[in-house]
Design an enzyme around this catalytic site. Structure first.
Site, PDB file in Angstrom:
ATOM      1  N   ASN A 380       0.812  -1.211   0.000  1.00  0.00           N
ATOM      2  CA  ASN A 380       0.000   0.000   0.000  1.00  0.00           C
ATOM      3  C   ASN A 380       0.847   1.262   0.000  1.00  0.00           C
ATOM      4  O   ASN A 380       0.788   2.076  -0.912  1.00  0.00           O
ATOM      5  CB  ASN A 380      -0.893   0.025   1.243  1.00  0.00           C
ATOM      6  CG  ASN A 380      -2.245  -0.606   0.989  1.00  0.00           C
ATOM      7  OD1 ASN A 380      -2.578  -0.955  -0.140  1.00  0.00           O
ATOM      8  ND2 ASN A 380      -3.025  -0.759   2.032  1.00  0.00           N
ATOM      9  N   ASP A 381       1.634   1.403   1.043  1.00  0.00           N
ATOM     10  CA  ASP A 381       2.286   2.686   1.296  1.00  0.00           C
ATOM     11  C   ASP A 381       3.408   2.999   0.302  1.00  0.00           C
ATOM     12  O   ASP A 381       3.634   4.158  -0.016  1.00  0.00           O
ATOM     13  CB  ASP A 381       2.840   2.702   2.723  1.00  0.00           C
ATOM     14  CG  ASP A 381       1.746   2.413   3.749  1.00  0.00           C
ATOM     15  OD1 ASP A 381       0.610   2.896   3.530  1.00  0.00           O
ATOM     16  OD2 ASP A 381       2.013   1.709   4.727  1.00  0.00           O
ATOM     17  N   VAL A 382       4.112   1.962  -0.198  1.00  0.00           N
ATOM     18  CA  VAL A 382       5.271   2.220  -1.057  1.00  0.00           C
ATOM     19  C   VAL A 382       4.879   2.506  -2.503  1.00  0.00           C
ATOM     20  O   VAL A 382       5.743   2.771  -3.335  1.00  0.00           O
ATOM     21  CB  VAL A 382       6.269   1.045  -1.008  1.00  0.00           C
ATOM     22  CG1 VAL A 382       6.802   0.838   0.395  1.00  0.00           C
ATOM     23  CG2 VAL A 382       5.641  -0.232  -1.549  1.00  0.00           C
ATOM     24  N   VAL A 383       3.570   2.439  -2.833  1.00  0.00           N
ATOM     25  CA  VAL A 383       3.103   2.782  -4.187  1.00  0.00           C
ATOM     26  C   VAL A 383       2.065   3.901  -4.134  1.00  0.00           C
ATOM     27  O   VAL A 383       1.392   4.173  -5.122  1.00  0.00           O
ATOM     28  CB  VAL A 383       2.495   1.550  -4.898  1.00  0.00           C
ATOM     29  CG1 VAL A 383       3.544   0.472  -5.105  1.00  0.00           C
ATOM     30  CG2 VAL A 383       1.308   0.991  -4.115  1.00  0.00           C
ATOM     31  N   ALA A 421       0.484   2.080   7.498  1.00  0.00           N
ATOM     32  CA  ALA A 421       0.590   3.477   7.932  1.00  0.00           C
ATOM     33  C   ALA A 421      -0.775   4.103   8.175  1.00  0.00           C
ATOM     34  O   ALA A 421      -0.874   5.208   8.705  1.00  0.00           O
ATOM     35  CB  ALA A 421       1.349   4.288   6.878  1.00  0.00           C
TER      36      ALA A 421
END
Length: 452
Positions: A380-383, A421
């Site tokens: 989720n957070d890294v894209v 996150a």
């Protein structure tokens, strides 16, 4: 040759093996061998310590080696890959606690201000590492909330704790017979470990793990000075320095400064909620197959969800089928994907995915516009494009893998729940994004069956 010379020679050999092992850990091709070299170095250090009767009796060293080795062996065989971040956090905490206890034990033989300063440092850093790691474990295992925990007056309270630690440490060094000051340092360092980690949110936990690992090394180094043990000083220095370097690399990947992480408890934390407009567009396995069957270039972006689903072997199988269909397949690895440094690399290595197909973020981003299909698996957070597009987002400015630039994006998720996150992801609402809901292993398995 005297026994003392043999002991010191053993310590030098152990230190050399640690350095060579650490160097080999820098490449995937030699990492396994480097791990073995470092383990041999530790064995040489233990045998040297066994010969050095000036430290403790044989029985204690052998007992520690057997108990520690048994715990390590059991953990290595039984702990699931998804639980590795929690285990690393606990090991960091145990290392910090051990260094602190060595510092306390060294009081009985301590002489001179320098030794007392090193004792205080080993207790202080060890205490912060211990409780900080326990909080990190709680956040990683989600036994406590993974989000940032803040309260009014946090900066003031943290400032008071630091002043209390410095004042108590100074008073103890000036008068080592006043053990009340030592106990104050112990209590405040344990409290400070909690206070510096609770304001750190889930997206930053890989950085925290790396930083606490460095702290555990620094605590061991200080303990080595306290008991005048050269191999402990060398090993602690290597762990501390390598941990700081890795933390710096992680901070760069997060577009944050090291001081921002180190002193996060003294800074305000953004809690702005990202508002997203648009429509979710689900896709079935059958329809996803038709798109993939026509693709000539596919990028796979793994995340913690792939680890939870244990989908790495199914992903490797899909990769081979795509390549047999004339498609080029690469993997985009974000430096903080998963919940600890290198988590995704280890998972994919377990499935024998070739190293040359694992591309770092800076290498795959320029290619993303030419990618036919980007498959996001539990990441989720890294894209999250909010890092580039939404200035009010808590992750604004963080470099991410730009999967939204691909022609089509498949997002594999169990539900629309936000990531670790706790941040909404605008990617899911993009025109070129399709949501493939379900367990990642089953979804990938469905695609494999369609190709077969």
């Amino acid at each position: 040759m005297s026994i003392d010379l043999i002991i010191q020679l053993g310590y030098v050999i152990a230190a050399g093996l640690f350095i060579f092992g650490l160097k080999m850990l820098g490449s995937p091709d030699t990492a396994r061998r480097g791990n073995g070299v470092s383990a041999i170095g530790m064995l040489v250090a233990i045998v040297s310590a066994l010969l050095d009767q000036g430290i403790v009796q044989y029985e204690y060293i052998l007992g520690g080696m057997i108990v520690g080795g048994a715990i390590g062996a059991i953990a290595a065989r039984t702990v699931a890959m998804t639980s590795m971040p929690e285990m690393v956090a606990l090991f960091n905490g145990v290392g910090g606690a051990a260094s602190g206890l060595v510092g306390v034990a060294a009081l009985s033989i301590a002489e001179g201000s320098f030794t007392y300063i090193t004792i205080i440092l080993s207790i202080l850093i060890g205490g912060v590492t211990f409780t900080g790691s326990l909080v990190a474990y709680g956040k990683l295992s989600e036994t406590i909330g993974s989000g940032a925990m803040t309260f009014g007056g946090q900066k003031f309270v943290n400032g008071l704790i630091v002043i209390g630690i410095l004042a108590s440490a100074a008073m103890f060094v000036m008068d080592p017979t006043d053990t009340n000051m030592l106990y104050t340092v112990v209590g405040l360092s344990l409290l400070f470990g909690i206070m510096v980690v609770i304001p750190i949110g889930g997206a930053d936990m890989p950085v925290v793990i790396s930083l606490l690992n460095s702290y555990s090394g620094l605590a061991a180094c200080a303990a080595g000075f306290a008991v005048d043990n050269n191999v402990l000083i060398v090993a602690g220095s290597l762990v501390g320095a390598s941990g700081i370097i890795l933390t710096q690399i992680m901070c760069k990947a997060m577009n944050r400064s090291l001081s921002n992480v180190l002193f996060s408890g003294f800074a305000s934390v953004s809690t702005t909620v990202t508002e997203v407009e648009g429509e979710i567009k689900p896709i079935s396995v059958e329809d996803a197959y038709y798109v993939l069957e026509a693709a000539t270039n596919v990028a796979i972006i793994p995340g913690y969800g792939m680890a939870v689903a244990q989908a790495q072997h199914a992903v490797k199988e899909l990769m081979e089928l795509l390549e047999a269909n004339g498609c080029e397949v690469n993997y985009g690895i974000h430096p903080v994907a998963g919940r600890m440094p290198g988590h995704m690399n280890v998972l994919l290595a377990e499935a024998d995915v070739p190293y040359d197909q694992l591309l770092e973020m800076d290498d795959i981003n320029p290619r993303m516009e030419t990618v036919d299909v980007a498959i996001v698996i539990g990441a989720n957070d890294v894209v999250n494009p909010a890092a580039r597009e939404v200035e009010s987002s808590p992750i604004y400015g963080m470099p991410v893998i730009n999967v939204a630039d691909a022609r089509t994006v498949f997002v594999l998720k169990r539900s629309m729940a936000s990531g670790f996150a706790g941040i909404e992801n605008p990617l899911f609402y993009k025109d070129n994004a399709r949501m493939l809901f379900g367990d990642a292993k089953e979804s990938i398995g469905g695609l494999v069956r369609e190709f077969s």
